[in-house]
Motif scaffolding. Sequence first.
Motif, PDB file in Angstrom:
ATOM      1  N   SER A  39       0.771  -1.248   0.092  1.00 29.21           N
ATOM      2  CA  SER A  39       0.125   0.004  -0.038  1.00 29.21           C
ATOM      3  C   SER A  39       0.893   1.218  -0.117  1.00 29.21           C
ATOM      4  O   SER A  39       0.632   2.330  -0.612  1.00 29.21           O
ATOM      5  CB  SER A  39      -1.027  -0.053   1.179  1.00 29.21           C
TER       6      SER A  39
ATOM      7  N   GLY B  87      -7.178  10.942  -4.153  1.00 31.30           N
ATOM      8  CA  GLY B  87      -8.118  11.339  -3.038  1.00 31.30           C
ATOM      9  C   GLY B  87      -8.453  10.141  -2.326  1.00 31.30           C
ATOM     10  O   GLY B  87      -8.251   9.146  -2.654  1.00 31.30           O
ATOM     11  N   PRO B  88      -9.161  10.415  -1.248  1.00 29.00           N
ATOM     12  CA  PRO B  88      -9.436   9.392  -0.375  1.00 29.00           C
ATOM     13  C   PRO B  88     -10.633   8.406  -1.087  1.00 29.00           C
ATOM     14  O   PRO B  88     -10.253   6.966  -0.718  1.00 29.00           O
ATOM     15  CB  PRO B  88     -10.284  10.076   0.892  1.00 29.00           C
ATOM     16  N   VAL B  89     -11.508   8.839  -1.810  1.00 30.49           N
ATOM     17  CA  VAL B  89     -12.342   7.840  -2.527  1.00 30.49           C
ATOM     18  C   VAL B  89     -11.422   6.831  -3.301  1.00 30.49           C
ATOM     19  O   VAL B  89     -11.693   5.548  -3.442  1.00 30.49           O
ATOM     20  CB  VAL B  89     -13.259   8.746  -3.227  1.00 30.49           C
TER      21      VAL B  89
ATOM     22  N   SER C  33       0.418  11.463  -4.552  1.00 27.22           N
ATOM     23  CA  SER C  33      -0.180  12.146  -3.617  1.00 27.22           C
ATOM     24  C   SER C  33      -1.492  12.857  -4.371  1.00 27.22           C
ATOM     25  O   SER C  33      -2.263  13.380  -3.539  1.00 27.22           O
ATOM     26  CB  SER C  33       0.822  13.203  -3.150  1.00 27.22           C
TER      27      SER C  33
ATOM     28  N   ILE D 242      -8.359   5.957  -3.212  1.00 28.45           N
ATOM     29  CA  ILE D 242      -7.456   5.060  -2.212  1.00 28.45           C
ATOM     30  C   ILE D 242      -8.350   4.085  -1.732  1.00 28.45           C
ATOM     31  O   ILE D 242      -7.939   2.958  -1.786  1.00 28.45           O
ATOM     32  CB  ILE D 242      -6.846   5.994  -1.302  1.00 28.45           C
ATOM     33  N   ARG D 243      -9.487   4.352  -0.975  1.00 30.33           N
ATOM     34  CA  ARG D 243     -10.523   3.531  -0.326  1.00 30.33           C
ATOM     35  C   ARG D 243     -10.734   2.328  -1.502  1.00 30.33           C
ATOM     36  O   ARG D 243     -10.908   1.166  -1.338  1.00 30.33           O
ATOM     37  CB  ARG D 243     -11.601   4.110   0.042  1.00 30.33           C
ATOM     38  N   ASP D 244     -11.157   2.852  -2.812  1.00 25.08           N
ATOM     39  CA  ASP D 244     -11.672   1.573  -3.908  1.00 25.08           C
ATOM     40  C   ASP D 244     -10.304   0.798  -4.105  1.00 25.08           C
ATOM     41  O   ASP D 244     -10.636  -0.244  -4.324  1.00 25.08           O
ATOM     42  CB  ASP D 244     -11.914   2.576  -5.046  1.00 25.08           C
TER      43      ASP D 244
ATOM     44  N   ILE E 198      -0.184   4.609  -1.809  1.00 24.27           N
ATOM     45  CA  ILE E 198      -0.176   5.977  -1.083  1.00 24.27           C
ATOM     46  C   ILE E 198       1.156   6.514  -0.785  1.00 24.27           C
ATOM     47  O   ILE E 198       1.182   6.719   0.419  1.00 24.27           O
ATOM     48  CB  ILE E 198      -1.327   5.581   0.443  1.00 24.27           C
TER      49      ILE E 198
END
Length: 66
Positions: free
Chosen positions: A48, A60-62, A57, A64-66, A52
């Motif tokens: 990971s 976005g958070p979405v 950089s 990265i979560r996916d 990340i």
Amino acid sequence: MEPKRVKGQDVLEYWRSRTDLPGLQRIARGIMAIPGSSVESERIFSASKEVIGDKRSGLGPVMIRD
């Protein structure tokens, strides 16, 4: 009558033979499926860092979560 536990008997085989306790049998077999080490989770965590990291950089958070 409880099956006799024999030294050296395969634990999975023991729980397969315990048909008189289907709920406990299911729980025991589920617990025994959990790996005894964290090697796989450590490998995923290390990988990971490549996703990340400073090079990516802009994610976005979405994403990265996916």
